[in-house]
Design an enzyme around this catalytic site. Structure first.
Site, PDB file in Angstrom:
ATOM      1  N   HIS A   1       3.920  -2.780  -2.666  1.00  0.00           N
ATOM      2  CA  HIS A   1       3.543  -2.483  -4.053  1.00  0.00           C
ATOM      3  C   HIS A   1       4.696  -1.844  -4.818  1.00  0.00           C
ATOM      4  O   HIS A   1       4.886  -2.100  -5.999  1.00  0.00           O
ATOM      5  CB  HIS A   1       2.295  -1.587  -4.085  1.00  0.00           C
ATOM      6  CG  HIS A   1       1.035  -2.353  -3.841  1.00  0.00           C
ATOM      7  ND1 HIS A   1       0.638  -2.744  -2.581  1.00  0.00           N
ATOM      8  CD2 HIS A   1       0.119  -2.859  -4.696  1.00  0.00           C
ATOM      9  CE1 HIS A   1      -0.482  -3.433  -2.677  1.00  0.00           C
ATOM     10  NE2 HIS A   1      -0.828  -3.514  -3.953  1.00  0.00           N
TER      11      HIS A   1
ATOM     12  N   LYS B   1      -9.751   0.508   1.616  1.00  0.00           N
ATOM     13  CA  LYS B   1     -10.841   1.457   1.857  1.00  0.00           C
ATOM     14  C   LYS B   1     -10.693   2.645   0.916  1.00  0.00           C
ATOM     15  O   LYS B   1      -9.598   2.926   0.417  1.00  0.00           O
ATOM     16  CB  LYS B   1     -10.847   1.926   3.303  1.00  0.00           C
ATOM     17  CG  LYS B   1      -9.729   2.885   3.667  1.00  0.00           C
ATOM     18  CD  LYS B   1      -9.885   3.354   5.086  1.00  0.00           C
ATOM     19  CE  LYS B   1      -8.666   4.102   5.585  1.00  0.00           C
ATOM     20  NZ  LYS B   1      -8.604   5.503   5.145  1.00  0.00           N
TER      21      LYS B   1
END
Lengths: 336, 190
Positions: B36, B100
């Site tokens: 990212h 998550k």
């Protein structure tokens, strides 16, 4: 004349041979003796290595009995056909699979925390060397992920060895035996740990157990599902910033079904679990009945100026195991 | 139970709502912190990410007989990608992420604007999820280290929950707000 000479020569030769034989025997004996000492040391080191490797393997792949018990109870508590129940069922299945396949129950095999209780005279530097070898082997076998990164360069050190890794804590005790505990603490749950200093104006938390309770519940609320709940808290009241975190992790070495010897803390531990489970955060933060599986609280003295509450959050994949070693460094029994 | 198959289609993604259980099939790409960061810095991805779902995961991978084998592959905490994910959704037309713990408002807004979802996998369930991985098809940006590389995987019935949809709904926001209200009440009555 010539014969005599020959005979004499033979005698001399015989003597030489005899001397050589004696010398050879002596040397051989010495070599054997040396080899035996070396072998004894290598054998004992090898057995320590193998015991550590097995300790790491079991810690990474098998959930301890006391943890399994509370997870199954939590599964029963959740309402049927909810996301929470489904999550707990996947967790149950994952525990079974990891054990049968002998593979890590979670891919984040965490910080490798090693706690050694040892008698006087224990060789710590030799232990550290053997431990590093066992960690490398465990990484090559896939019991551990390549999990140690140079913080400044971002380079993965690939074998889990580096500054501060693994994290080893020695403790000399009065017993003659060596006991080694291993905890693998993942990054997700480590990241939701917290340290508060009391008083805390925002939370109206003062320097007493009611204030302590408020900040703990605040940490549980802030963690939501991010630490892979339902979780277990290890907490220190007091100490300094550093000792607080060290002790909070050692609280996680306690068995889940033990009872705090301090009645007030025992009451607080129970209250924190019950109150957290009323918040409805639930497994993975999906909503549900179990937010916490356990809470363990220890206390250290503090300075008049400080009042810290330090919280370590452990995920449901509560990987901690321990072994007592025999004199020859093979495993005598498992702790959990 | 809803089944989705790669390449993931915006129209199908838009039909999903918070609470839906989904089984994903076909290709998944892993991508976490370092990936990212690179994408945020404007470095082009090694393969097109269009219509992919990015899995926030750093798997345990061993090379056995010259072939990669995934030994464990659960999700990692997604909130660390909050500063970047909206941009990845905008620039690379991904159809969602798996992780998550949920993500924040920026990502939720991007899901709505660009047609993506946040899929929640079960944290810590590395074996159950690794079982659904049928093959490791490629690896990119391996220089980032094994857990941070982009692993191209083929999965079968990979189980996830929609916890943030493309209509502005977030289970994480709801649970956080509700549990916050309960906590306030519990503390004031003591």
């Amino acid at each position: 004349m010539a014969k005599k000479k020959k005979a004499t020569k033979k005698k001399v030769a015989k003597k030489k041979v005899a001397k050589k034989k004696v010398a050879k025997k002596k040397v051989a004996k010495k070599k054997v003796a040396k080899k035996k000492v070396a072998k004894k040391k290598t054998g004992s080191d090898q057995r320590m290595h193998d015991s550590l490797l097995e300790l790491i393997r079991v810690t990474s792949t098998v959930i301890p009995d006391d943890v399994q018990k509370v997870i199954l109870e939590a599964l029963k508590r959740e309402e049927k056909n909810t996301n929470a129940e489904y999550a707990m069922n996947i967790i149950k299945k994952n525990i079974e699979l990891a054990k049968t396949k002998s593979q890590p129950m979670c891919q984040d095999t965490g910080t490798i925390l090693i706690y050694v209780n040892h008698p006087r005279g224990f060789d710590q530097s030799s232990f550290n060397k053997i431990l590093k070898k066992a960690v490398v082997k465990a990484t090559k076998l896939g019991y551990l992920r390549q999990n140690s990164v140079d913080t400044l360069t971002g380079k993965n050190e690939t074998m889990n060895i580096g500054a501060g890794h693994p994290s080893v804590h020695f403790h000399e005790w009065g017993k003659g035996q060596v006991e080694i505990k291993c905890m693998l603490k993942g990054g997700g749950c480590e990241n939701v740990g917290a340290q508060y200093d009391l008083p805390n104006t925002n939370l109206e938390a003062g320097r007493d157990l009611d204030g302590v309770r408020k900040v703990i519940l605040d940490a549980v609320h802030k963690a939501q599902g991010k630490g892979c709940g339902p979780g277990i808290l290890g907490i220190t009241i007091g100490g300094d910033r550093g000792s607080g975190f060290i002790e909070s992790k050692e609280q996680l070495l306690r068995k889940l079904d033990d009872k705090n010897s301090n009645a007030e803390l025992a009451k607080l531990e129970k209250d924190i679990v019950e109150t957290s489970n009323k918040l409805g955060i639930g497994p993975m933060g999906f909503g549900g009945k179990t937010t916490l599986l356990g809470c363990k609280i220890g206390v250290l003295n503090r300075l008049p100026a400080s009042y810290f509450v330090t919280i370590s959050y452990m995920c449901w994949a509560y990987r901690r195991q321990g072994v007592s070693l025999k004199k020859d460094n093979t495993i005598q029994k498992w702790v959990y | 139970m809803i089944k989705l198959k790669f390449p993931f289609d915006e129209e199908e993604i838009r039909k999903l709502k918070v609470g839906d259980m989904v089984l994903l099939n076909g290709k998944l790409l892993t991508g976490r912190d370092a990936v990212h960061k690179r994408l945020h810095e404007g470095i082009n991805p090694p393969i097109s990410l269009e219509n992919h779902i990015i899995y926030h995961c750093g798997p345990v991978v061993l090379k056995e007989k010259g072939k990669y084998e995934v030994k464990a592959a659960g999700p990692t905490t997604s909130i660390r990608e909050e500063p970047y994910e909206w941009q990845v959704m905008r620039d690379h037309k991904i159809r969602g992420v798996i992780g998550k713990g949920g993500m924040g408002q920026k990502t939720l807004d991007a899901c709505k604007e660009y047609g993506a979802c946040y899929f929640h996998a079960i944290g810590g369930a590395a074996q159950v999820l690794a079982e659904t991985i049928k093959s490791v098809d490629n690896v990119y940006w391996e220089d980032l280290g094994s857990p941070e590389a982009i692993w191209e995987l083929t999965v079968e019935d990979f189980p996830v929950f929609v916890t943030m949809d493309s209509h502005g709904n977030s289970l994480h926001k709801d649970v956080s707000d509700q549990s916050g209200e309960i906590l306030k009440k519990l503390l004031s009555t003591k």
